[in-house]
Design a protein around this motif. Structure first.
Motif, PDB file in Angstrom:
ATOM      1  N   SER A 102       0.837  -1.205   0.000  1.00 50.19           N
ATOM      2  CA  SER A 102       0.000   0.000   0.000  1.00 50.19           C
ATOM      3  C   SER A 102       0.868   1.249   0.000  1.00 50.19           C
ATOM      4  CB  SER A 102      -0.957  -0.003   1.194  1.00 50.19           C
ATOM      5  OG  SER A 102      -0.277   0.129   2.425  1.00 50.19           O
ATOM      6  N   ILE A 123     -11.344   2.406  -5.288  1.00 53.23           N
ATOM      7  CA  ILE A 123     -11.143   0.954  -5.234  1.00 53.23           C
ATOM      8  C   ILE A 123      -9.719   0.625  -4.780  1.00 53.23           C
ATOM      9  CG2 ILE A 123     -10.907  -1.128  -6.670  1.00 53.23           C
ATOM     10  CD1 ILE A 123     -13.361  -0.148  -8.242  1.00 53.23           C
ATOM     11  N   ALA A 127      -9.075  -1.345  -1.364  1.00 52.08           N
ATOM     12  CA  ALA A 127      -8.420  -2.659  -1.380  1.00 52.08           C
ATOM     13  C   ALA A 127      -7.294  -2.709  -0.353  1.00 52.08           C
ATOM     14  CB  ALA A 127      -7.884  -2.956  -2.777  1.00 52.08           C
TER      15      ALA A 127
END
Length: 199
Positions: A102, A123, A127
């Protein structure tokens, strides 16, 4: 308008600072205060979490409204869902890798000035939020009040997003844009460090 955001940001930080001493003196165990304090401190004490959550706010500020407000709302909401998965024991593969990824991906998106459609940005952020939430949920202290713990880490996450937004506000100026993109590159490199076990 930037002055308004600075005042809002400073007010939230002061409120959080004023709240922490009273929580630290409160009873721990299954109490609301003990659970809140555990949850609030968890994201702040993990640099991998801090980087990713600041990056969400920074990317949102880079993208501008409405992404500046939508992304920092999507992340905590989906993160709370990921935490429930962790609390009830639903496995999510490669959580630590997802957390490091991330920071890498969000940092690169900022560094390369990526401007996807808002729904794609949401999105991507959502996620990654599942990994962060799952980590929070599985690391819930046995003695903590789970609801208060969740409220604590969601509020801490929101404050970290605000830090990112605050750093990203100068993006409309050429020097600010360069600084924000450079910050994205640094976030990504540190994320690689986490992935390789170097940070």
């Amino acid at each position: 308008m930037p002055d308004f955001f600075r005042v809002l940001f400073a007010s939230l930080l002061l409120a959080g600072a004023a709240l922490l001493p009273s929580l630290a003196l409160a009873h721990t165990g299954t109490s609301v205060a003990g659970g809140f304090l555990s949850g609030f401190s968890h994201p702040i004490l993990g640099w991998d979490h801090v980087l990713a959550m600041v990056a969400v706010g920074l990317w949102g500020a880079f993208l501008g409204a409405p992404a500046m407000w939508l992304l920092p709302v999507v992340f905590p909401l989906v993160m709370a869902f990921g935490a429930v998965l962790g609390i009830v024991g639903v496995p999510v593969p490669a959580v630590e890798t997802g957390i490091a990824a991330s920071a890498i991906v969000l940092g690169l998106l900022i560094a390369f000035a990526a401007r996807p459609p808002l729904w794609i940005a949401a999105i991507i952020v959502g996620a990654f939020a599942i990994f962060h939430g799952h980590a929070h949920g599985t690391e819930l202290p046995d003695a903590a009040n789970s609801f208060a713990y969740a409220v604590g880490f969601v509020i801490a996450t929101g404050l970290l997003h605000l830090v990112g937004i605050g750093f990203g506000l100068p993006v409309k100026k050429p020097a600010g844009r360069i600084a924000v993109r450079a910050a994205g590159g640094i976030i990504s490199m540190v994320g690689f460090g986490f992935l390789l076990g170097l940070a």
